[in-house]
Design an enzyme around this catalytic site. Sequence first.
Site, short mmCIF file in Angstrom:
data_model
loop_
_atom_site.label_atom_id
_atom_site.label_comp_id
_atom_site.label_asym_id
_atom_site.label_seq_id
_atom_site.Cartn_x
_atom_site.Cartn_y
_atom_site.Cartn_z
N ALA A 1 -0.19 73.17 88.44
CA ALA A 1 1.20 72.73 88.50
C ALA A 1 1.37 71.48 87.62
O ALA A 1 0.68 70.50 87.83
CB ALA A 1 1.60 72.43 89.94
N ASP A 2 2.29 71.57 86.67
CA ASP A 2 2.58 70.39 85.85
C ASP A 2 3.74 69.62 86.47
O ASP A 2 4.26 70.00 87.52
CB ASP A 2 2.85 70.78 84.40
N SER A 3 4.17 68.56 85.82
CA SER A 3 5.21 67.71 86.41
C SER A 3 6.54 68.45 86.57
O SER A 3 7.24 68.25 87.56
CB SER A 3 5.40 66.43 85.59
N ASP B 1 6.86 71.70 87.06
CA ASP B 1 6.63 72.60 88.20
C ASP B 1 6.81 71.85 89.51
O ASP B 1 7.41 72.35 90.46
CB ASP B 1 5.22 73.18 88.17
N THR B 2 6.31 70.64 89.55
CA THR B 2 6.39 69.83 90.77
C THR B 2 7.83 69.50 91.11
O THR B 2 8.25 69.62 92.26
CB THR B 2 5.55 68.54 90.61
#
Length: 85
Positions: free
Chosen positions: A38-40, A42-43
Amino acid sequence: MSSPTLSVFERAQNIIVEQLGVDVKEITKETAFKDLAADSLDTVELVMALEEEFGIDIPDEDVDDVEKVQQVIEIIERKISEGVK
């Protein structure tokens, strides 16, 4: 959309699966978000989906240090109980 008979974990698990496109078997309470790639962005999208699902607001500072699914569950449960006052 979701069943009220599902636990907070199960509801959050379904959102994580939907948002990150991972298999439900990969999501346990001990799963680290970094292990789900999960990238930023996605978060941010995940937090927004969780807020919508549970009808709560999750401030950025609450999720800044979150690493595992269990931590998200605890935040959600705390926010729900605060709203019940």
